[in-house]
Structures are given as structure tokens and as C-alpha cells.
Write an enzyme that holds these catalytic residues in place. Structure first.
Site: not given
Length: 502
Positions: A172, A251, A339, A343, A376
């Protein structure tokens, strides 16, 4: 690059803050266009129809399975009525009709989402497909051959020298990764426009088993996609909506628990799905912490950076009590960003972001509205959120927008944009108006689909030797030589015409 910035001051504070992989990019990158796909109402289903589609989960005789799915449907933050699923899945809302999960059905879903979005964003900006110099497509779970990027190039007849990347399996957060990739490419290739397409494909990835951890995506993931136009052309600055300030990529794939917390696999019955582990929220919090540590050094005001350094490093070392009792200082990100596009992974993720970043419900409204209306939509969710803010007139000139996304691997990625003007465009996906339907669908690949009866008959009587020769033998070599000679002759003719014109 792990962290990039387009501001010299941020580069210096980042280096002083100890960010090792930090790059200062001098070429500005602008966002000039955005379109989010709005599925047709024929793709919408009621909750009763969803229950019929997923009857193995909703009507399972084991109450642990059926009640779990009932609770997920009621509490995941996605509306129960009118959610969008592709035709290959929704056809099974009729009792006795099986799902169509063929490659053809999956390609048709991808075409509808991608072609509609690309056509709309190019048309809005008055551009032609040949005006695109780069294309980056990301889709995590559907990666056919030819690629999704090749499908777009073929449909829109783009130039042969277009720079192409097709990202798969990156979850995502791949939308931000695509922006980061284009940013790096545009430092090498000047005077370019890039098209980023972010989507996910549901047709072949609807879970048909009964494992509870693997059935969660069925409740969350719905159809969606977005097309974004970027440019580093100086003449596009006047019509730019946003300027890219920073990107930060984190990561944690080296750690086994992070690597396995979102995992595509077969269940005990052989059904393929994506398992979401119970540790997901903990791992997401760890990745977020690491990401904002880097982001803070380049984006936060100096006063907040000094508070963070004093409390979390100097004061912590001097503290004599147990480390578990020490309360770390969470920077006030509201001083850096106006702002937040967080996700829309699920209600639990958004609740945790409010608590950990000390945000308000108003800050999370774009994310909650996106999750409720569209579910989603994976990597495109941050673009639906930005579109919602523009539609509601929230983004003013010089406002700063933070996009943050989580993905399998496990990854946490951020992009920070500065608004170049008052952005109050009303986006189609946040209105009651439908998308303009595709007049031409270019699906190709069905066996003998485009052949007439005579050609089909020739194929059927073709011997093994003739078929081999056309693919690998003398006929194939002659065909290649003829094609190469024609192309070379055409190039020589074009060069001669150019010289004559000069």
C-alpha cells in the site's frame, strides 16, 4: 535514496541530525494533475450481496468464523452498503453463479481503472499521450505479462522512447515509492513529464477460504486507482498544484516479524490470500517511529527538533529511572504540516495515528472519509484523500501536505508537498456524477480473439514442423531480418528528410 529534500536548509538540518542517506535535489518536481477513479454504480453491491459473495465466511457453521466476519464488517470503517467490487467478483452475488477470476477478467478491471484515470488527467491538462516522457505504474498483487505499464502504452500509443517502470509486490505504500522514483529520475532527465498510476486489482485476489486473518482484506480492500501527472519543466511551474519538498523511505524487511506480518500465501485448504498478522499494528508503529525520526530532521521547525533532541536523547541518558517509565517527546507535527494524508488502511490504523501523533479528528477526516466511501484502495488511498481536501476547499497557497503510507515488507514511506496555489478543484470521485465511460477497450490476449475464421482454420491445420519453423526456424529468422531491414531503411529515410529540411 532513503531521504531526499529540495530545500538547502532542510538538507543542512538533516545532516546535522545524523541522517546518513540524505540527498539534496536541485531540480524541482511539480504535481500538475490528479484524477482518482470513480467506479460505475453497476460495480456497487449491498451488504446482503456481499454476504452472498463471501458466504463461506459470513454463513460458516463455526460461530468463531461467522461472528468474526460480522464484527469486521461492522467495525472496519468501510460502509456496508454500496461498496465497489469488480464485475468478476460481484457476479457471484447471484446464488449459484461462480466468480470470474480469469486473467481476462482481471485485465478488464485493470483497464477500466487505469485507462479511465489516464485519459481524464491528460484531457484535463490538454496533453497528448506523446507528451509523457516517463510512466511508473504500481500494483502489488496483479502483475501480468505484458505489464500493466505496457497495457497503458499500447492503448494510448505512447512514444517508443518513454521511460517505463512497473512496480509490483510493494504493498500500500507503493504510491509514495513511485513518487520517490520519479523524483530521482527527474534529477537525471531534464524537461520531462511523468505519469504515475497507482492501483490494486481485486479480481484474482478475493480470498475464498475461511482463515480469519486472511479474510480481513475482503472487508477492507475495494476497487480504486489514481493517475498523477508530474513535471520538472520550468514552463509547467505556473500551472503546478504542488511542489515536492521531501521524501522519506523506511524498510524493516530485514526483521522476520516485519517481513511476515503482511504475507501472501495459501491456507490449509489451498486458497490463496493475504494474511494480516496480529503484530501488524506494533510493527507499523515501529516503522512509523523510524520514518518520522528522519522526516523530522528535514521538515520540523528547529524549535521542535531541539525539544526532541533534548528530551529523547540528552534527558533520557541523564535519567536515573527505568527506561520503560521514560515518556518520550512526540514532536508537534502540526507546526510543520497543515494537512495529513494518512493511508486509509483501516479504522485501527487511523485511531492509532490520532493517538500517537496528537492529531485531531478534523486532521483525520480526509482519511476516514476515503475509508468509508471507497475502502482501502491500497496505494491510491492517499490521492483520494488529497482529492477530498481539494474538493472541500481546504488546501490554500503555501500549505504543506504530508502523505504517509504503510505497506508489506514492512515499509513506511512519506512524501511532503507545498501547495503552489489555492487548490479547490471539485474532483469527480467526490461528487454524484459518474465517470465518462470508456468508448474503446483494448483488451488483447484471449486465444484467437482477434482472428477471423480463415486465420483460425489455418492455425488448426498447421503442422508441428510449420509452427516450430515460424517461431524458431528459418521463417522466424527471415521475418526478423526483413523487419530489421525495413526499420533501418525507414530511419535512413527520416534522417535524409531531416537533413533536407535543415
Amino acid at each position: 535514496m532513503a531521504t531526499t529534500t529540495s530545500e538547502l536548509k532542510s538538507y543542512l538540518t538533516g545532516k546535522m541530525g545524523g541522517v546518513r542517506r540524505l540527498s539534496y535535489f536541485k531540480t524541482p518536481v511539480y504535481l500538475i494533475g490528479l484524477h482518482c477513479f470513480k467506479p460505475p454504480e453497476t460495480w456497487a453491491v449491498t451488504f446482503e450481496e456481499l454476504q452472498e459473495i463471501g458466504k463461506k465466511q459470513h454463513y460458516h457453521p463455526d460461530p468463531k468464523i461467522s461472528s468474526f466476519n460480522e464484527k469486521m464488517a461492522n467495525n472496519c470503517g468501510v460502509r456496508k452498503e454500496g461498496t465497489y467490487v469488480p464485475p468478476g467478483i460481484s457476479r457471484s452475488k447471484v446464488p449459484g453463479v461462480p466468480k470470474d477470476t480469469t486473467m481476462k477478467a482481471a485485465r478488464e478491471e485493470a483497464e477500466e481503472v487505469m485507462f479511465t484515470s489516464v485519459r481524464a488527467v491528460l484531457s484535463e491538462k490538454g496533453l497528448k499521450p506523446k507528451d509523457v516522457d516517463m510512466i511508473v505504474v504500481n500494483c502489488s498483487l496483479f502483475n501480468p505479462t505484458p505489464s500493466l505499464a505496457a497495457m497503458i502504452i499500447n492503448h494510448f500509443k505512447m512514444r517508443s522512447d518513454v521511460i517505463v517502470y512497473n512496480l509490483g509486490g510493494m504493498g500500500c505504500s507503493a504510491g509514495v515509492i513511485s513518487i520517490s522514483l520519479v523524483n530521482e529520475l527527474m534529477q537525471c532527465h531534464k524537461n520531462c513529464r511523468a505519469l504515475v498510476v497507482s492501483t490494486e486489482n481485486i479480481t484474482q485476489n478475493y480470498y475464498n477460504g475461511t482463515n480469519r486473518s486472511m479474510s480481513i482484506p475482503n472487508h477492507l480492500f475495494k476497487v480504486g486507482g489514481a493517475a498523477v501527472l508530474l513535471s520538472n519543466k520550468a514552463k509547467d511551474r505556473r500551472k503546478a498544484k504542488y511542489k515536492l519538498l521531501h521524501t522519506v523511505r523506511t524498510h524493516h524487511g530485514a526483521q522476520d516479524d516485519s517481513y511476515e506480518c503482511v504475507f501472501q500465501q495459501e491456507d490449509n485448504e489451498g486458497f490463496v490470500g493475504v494474511k494480516l498478522d496480529k503484530t501488524l499494528m506494533k510493527i507499523a508503529g515501529s516503522a512509523l517511529t523510524k520514518n518520522i525520526e528522519k522526516l523530522g530532521t528535514v521538515a520540523l521547525p528547529l524549535s521542535e527538533q531541539l525539544k526532541y533532541l533534548w528530551v529523547n536523547h540528552i534527558k533520557r541518558k541523564r535519567s536515573k529511572g527505568p527506561s520503560e517509565s521514560f515518556k518520550p517527546y512526540v514532536p508537534n507535527f502540526k507546526k510543520a504540516f497543515d494537512h495529513f494524508c494518512i493511508h486509509a488502511g483501516g479504522r485501527g490504523v487511523l485511531d492509532a495515528m490520532i493517538e500517537n501523533l496528537s492529531l485531531t479528528e478534523d486532521h483525520l477526516k480526509p482519511s476516514r472519509q476515503t475509508l468509508w466511501q471507497y475502502g482501502n484502495t491500497s496505494s491510491s488511498s492517499i490521492w483520494y484523500e488529497l482529492a477530498w481536501m481539494e474538493t472541500n476547499g481546504r488546501v490554500k497557497k503555501n500549505d504543506v501536505v504530508w502523505q504517509i503510507a504503510f505497506g508489506s515488507g514492512f515499509k513506511c514511506n512519506s512524501a511532503v508537498w507545498k501547495s503552489m496555489k489555492n487548490n479547490s478543484k471539485v474532483h469527480l470521485c467526490w461528487t454524484t456524477d459518474p465517470e465518462e465511460p470508456l468508448l474503446h477497450r483494448s483488451y488483447k490476449g484471449s486465444f484467437f480473439e482477434d482472428e477471423d475464421e480463415a486465420t483460425r482454420a489455418d492455425h488448426e491445420v498447421e503442422t508441428a514442423e510449420e509452427l516450430f519453423d515460424s517461431h524458431m526456424g528459418c521463417d522466424a529468422m527471415k521475418s526478423f531480418t526483413k523487419s530489421f531491414t525495413k526499420s533501418r531503411a525507414r530511419r535512413l529515410k527520416e534522417d535524409a528528410l531531416l537533413k533536407k529540411g535543415k
